[in-house]
Structures are given as structure tokens and as C-alpha cells.
Design a protein around this motif. Structure first.
Motif, short mmCIF file in Angstrom:
data_model
loop_
_atom_site.label_atom_id
_atom_site.label_comp_id
_atom_site.label_asym_id
_atom_site.label_seq_id
_atom_site.Cartn_x
_atom_site.Cartn_y
_atom_site.Cartn_z
N LEU A 91 0.82 -1.32 -0.04
CA LEU A 91 -0.02 0.04 -0.20
C LEU A 91 0.74 1.18 0.02
O LEU A 91 0.51 2.23 -0.57
CB LEU A 91 -0.92 0.02 1.23
N THR A 92 1.83 1.35 0.84
CA THR A 92 2.73 2.55 0.71
C THR A 92 4.10 2.50 0.00
O THR A 92 4.75 3.66 -0.19
CB THR A 92 3.04 2.69 2.48
N GLN B 56 -7.46 5.17 -0.43
CA GLN B 56 -6.60 6.39 -0.57
C GLN B 56 -5.53 6.18 0.40
O GLN B 56 -5.30 5.89 1.48
CB GLN B 56 -7.53 7.33 0.03
N THR B 57 -4.06 6.41 -0.21
CA THR B 57 -2.95 5.81 0.44
C THR B 57 -2.10 7.45 1.18
O THR B 57 -1.37 6.96 2.06
CB THR B 57 -1.79 5.24 -0.39
N LEU C 222 -2.60 7.07 4.94
CA LEU C 222 -1.88 5.85 5.39
C LEU C 222 -0.38 5.89 5.31
O LEU C 222 0.56 5.75 6.05
CB LEU C 222 -2.24 4.70 4.22
N LYS C 223 0.24 6.67 4.37
CA LYS C 223 1.39 6.96 4.12
C LYS C 223 2.06 7.81 5.25
O LYS C 223 3.15 7.54 5.97
CB LYS C 223 1.98 7.44 2.85
N LEU D 86 -5.05 -1.74 -3.16
CA LEU D 86 -4.44 -0.56 -3.54
C LEU D 86 -5.55 0.37 -4.48
O LEU D 86 -5.41 1.69 -4.40
CB LEU D 86 -3.28 -0.99 -4.18
#
Lengths: 278, 131
Positions: free
Chosen positions: A23-24, A250-251, A254-255, A246
């Protein structure tokens, strides 16, 4: 701790590492090495051996998809692998002589750096500046599919990027991580390759670079089946799920969240390294 | 400046096959690791783990001969190690395959680069680096 409980904890941790990684863009080792050393008190040399397995697994898994889509530049990858494989082997040979506390501190510094890189804005350079002479000679220039058409790009500063890759490989062999952040610096910031191409190509290279150091660790007995097994199975299943999510997640937030987590892990690794905690 | 000749059509085929190769490598190695995991856990689930200190002199060395003999006796650890080896060799095989691909394209510079990278990795395999 019993084998069953150990396997369960590592499997869960590796699954989360794989999920977060997909994801990141963070590598699996970033979470797995602190989990093994700080929480489970595993010797860092064993943790390094297990971590490299997660690097190879996720790299090959992701590369299988990207290569198919035609984003990866196989020539750039292959050329830069000259630098990364040589230095990865050097790093893997040397690492056993380095005090675990020093390794922890170096690892912590690389973590801080990876967290910052994750938050950095990505730019898609495609310019018409003439390519480097070496790039022409090596036919590194390429194209990639974007919005249904081909985007063409030129490659710059090949020698500088090559040198930076040497550093990335060395760190990879020393710490058992993919050092994706350093690879992206070499390709994105120095060679000015479009971000989409540099991330996928760096990922593609990690498997080969990881294999070079993994063979050295394997001979040395640093890859213990009892640790490598839950790490490999966990990371791979986590990253498969992550790749599916993914598209829908919305990443950005999260990041930011994981940058904070990684900075915390980094401070713990550095603190333990400086106070002989490992 | 838009040079269409940069990535010739042959590259595309190579990339498709490379993708399939990587997938097959991952699936087969993980299946072997999974089988090994079941055997290993069945026999050892109550044992205590001891990973507090890695001692290169004491640690069992990974050797292909030992793994193969472990496989014949159904040793879970050996089966896991076999799967791990398959995983490690997936990218190595990928290089070998790229070399063939570049050979078909008559891109001898890249054949040379590929052979160099492969040699570096095989040098690591030769056990000359163990100190």
C-alpha cells in the motif's frame, strides 16, 4: 517461546508488513527486522537473513505484474544490476563482522530516510533534454504506457546513478533490505527517470540484488527455516491482498501514518544500538 | 526525438515470458515452503525457539547436499529450505532467461551485461566468500 507461538507472531507481523508494503511502497524488511529484533529478541543476523527472503518474494511477485504491463525498463534494470549485485555481495560478506549494535544504528538511519522518501512528492519527468551519451550507447531510453498512449523518456547522468546504485546494493547486503528508497534516489533524482518507471524497475532489480546476498547468507546458515518460513508466507500473502486493496484505498493518510510508525521504529533501533540493547 | 525504435517488439515478448516465469517461481516455491511448514510444525510445534545469538561457527550451514538428503527423510526444515532456494533462484533464472532473450534480439552488449551479473551471483554460490 514455543515454535507454534513464534511462527504465529512472525506470520502475522509479516502479513502486516506485506500489506503495508504493497500500500505504501515501504519494503517488508522495514517492519520485519524491528519485529524480530526488538519484540522477539532474535539476533539481528538471523533477522537480516529472513528479511532478504521477504525482499525477494515481494520483488518477484510485484515484478511479475509490472513487467507484463511494460512499465519496467529491463535494460536499465539489467545494467544497474552490475553495480547492485557486486556491492550486495560485498555487503553480505562484511555484515557478519559488524557489531549488531552498529547494524541497528545504520538500519535506524536508513529507516528515517525511507520514511522521509515515502512522503516526498513524486514527479514524472519526461523532458526532451538530450540524453546522456552513455544512455544512448546503452540504449536505456524508453517509453511506458500512460493514459492509453506511450510516453517517451530520456535517461540522464548514468554514471552518477550507477555509483548511487553501488551504495544501495551495499546497504542491501549489509542490512538484508531492498533499499528501495536509495534505488529510487538513483533513478528518480539522479537519472531523471519517470517515477512510475523508476519504482517498478527498482522493484524488479531487488529480486536479483537480494538473491546475490541471500546466497551468501544461506551458505553461512543465516537463513533459518523456522524464521524464513513464516516471513516468506506472511509477506507474500499480505502483499497480494495489499495489491488488491491498492485500487480502492486512498494511500496519502496511510503513508503519513506509517511514516510516523517507521520513525518510531527507527528511534527504537538507534536507541537500542547506542545502549547495547541488541 | 520520438524514436519508436527504442523498445523493439521483441522486448515485449520477453517481458511477457519474464512475468510468467516470475509467477511460476513464486507459486512453486511458496507451495514447497507451505508443505515444509506443515511438516515442521507437526513435529516441532512444542519445541522452544532459540534465536538469541547467531554464531556462524555453530549454525548449520546451508548446503544443497544436506537439503536433498533431508528431503528423502521428509525433514520439514529441509523442505522449507528447498522452497527458499527455489525462491532465491527465481530471479537468477530470470537473468538467464533475459540473456537468451537479448541473444535472440542480437543485442550482444546486453548479453554480455547479463552474463556478467549471472557470473557475480554464481561466484557467491561457489562458497569462496565464506570466511
Amino acid at each position: 517461546m514455543s515454535v507454534l507461538l513464534f511462527t504465529f507472531i512472525v506470520l502475522t507481523g509479516a502479513f502486516i508488513a506485506g500489506l503495508v508494503g504493497a500500500l505504501t511502497g515501504l519494503g517488508g524488511g522495514v517492519i520485519i527486522i524491528p519485529l524480530l529484533t526488538l519484540l522477539l529478541k532474535v539476533d539481528i543476523h538471523y533477522a537480516i537473513g529472513a528479511s532478504i527472503i521477504s525482499v525477494i518474494a515481494t520483488s518477484s511477485g510485484a515484478a511479475a505484474t509490472y513487467v507484463k504491463e511494460g512499465i519496467t525498463n529491463v535494460r536499465i534494470g539489467m545494467f544497474l544490476e552490475i553495480a547492485t549485485t557486486v556491492s550486495a555481495i560485498v555487503g553480505a560478506v562484511v555484515t557478519i563482522f559488524v557489531d549488531p549494535d552498529y547494524i541497528a544504528v545504520i538500519f535506524g538511519i536508513v529507516l528515517v530516510f525511507s520514511a522521509l522518501m515515502m512522503l516526498k512528492k513524486k514527479n514524472e519527468h519526461t523532458d526532451d533534454k538530450p540524453a546522456d551519451r552513455l544512455a544512448v550507447l546503452l540504449r536505456l531510453d524508453g517509453r511506458y504506457p500512460a493514459n492509453g498512449e506511450w510516453k517517451y523518456y530520456q535517461v540522464h547522468h548514468v554514471a552518477g546513478g550507477f555509483l548511487m546504485m553501488f551504495v544501495a546494493g551495499l546497504i542491501s547486503g549489509l542490512l538484508g533490505i531492498g533499499s528501495g528508497a536509495l534505488k529510487v534516489i538513483a533513478m528518480d533524482n539522479i537519472m531523471k527517470i519517470p517515477f512510475k518507471v523508476s519504482t517498478t524497475t527498482s522493484n524488479f532489480m531487488m529480486g536479483v540484488t537480494g538473491a546475490a546476498s541471500a546466497i551468501v547468507y544461506f551458505h553461512r546458515g543465516q537463513i533459518d527455516p523456522g524464521i524464513a518460513m513464516p516471513v516468506a508466507l506472511g509477506v507474500l500473502s499480505g502483499s497480494i491482498l495489499g495489491a488488491r486493496l491498492l485500487i480502492r484505498v486512498q494511500t496519502d493518510k496511510l503513508k503519513l501514518f506509517f511514516a510516523v510508525v517507521v520513525l518510531f521504529l527507527a528511534s527504537q533501533m538507534i536507541y537500542n544500538g547506542l545502549t547495547d540493547g541488541l | 526525438m520520438k524514436n519508436v525504435n527504442i523498445n523493439r517488439s521483441g522486448d515485449r515478448d520477453i517481458q511477457l515470458i519474464l512475468g510468467a516465469l516470475l509467477r511460476v517461481g513464486i507459486i512453486s516455491s511458496m507451495s514447497v515452503v507451505f508443505v515444509g511448514a506443515l511438516i515442521y510444525l507437526f513435529f516441532h510445534y512444542r519445541d522452544l525457539v532459540n534465536y538469541a545469538k547467531f554464531d556462524p561457527a555453530q549454525a548449520p550451514k546451508g548446503s544443497i547436499g544436506e537439503i536433498l538428503s533431508g528431503l528423502t527423510t521428509g525433514n520439514g526444515e529441509s523442505v522449507i529450505q528447498m522452497g527458499i532456494l527455489l525462491l532465491i533462484f527465481t530471479p537468477v533464472l530470470r537473468i538467464l532467461f533475459s540473456i537468451f532473450g537479448f541473444m535472440i534480439e542480437r543485442d550482444y552488449l546486453y548479453v554480455l551485461i547479463g552474463v556478467f551479473v549471472l557470473t557475480v551471483i554464481l561466484f557467491g554460490l561457489s562458497n569462496k566468500l565464506m570466511v
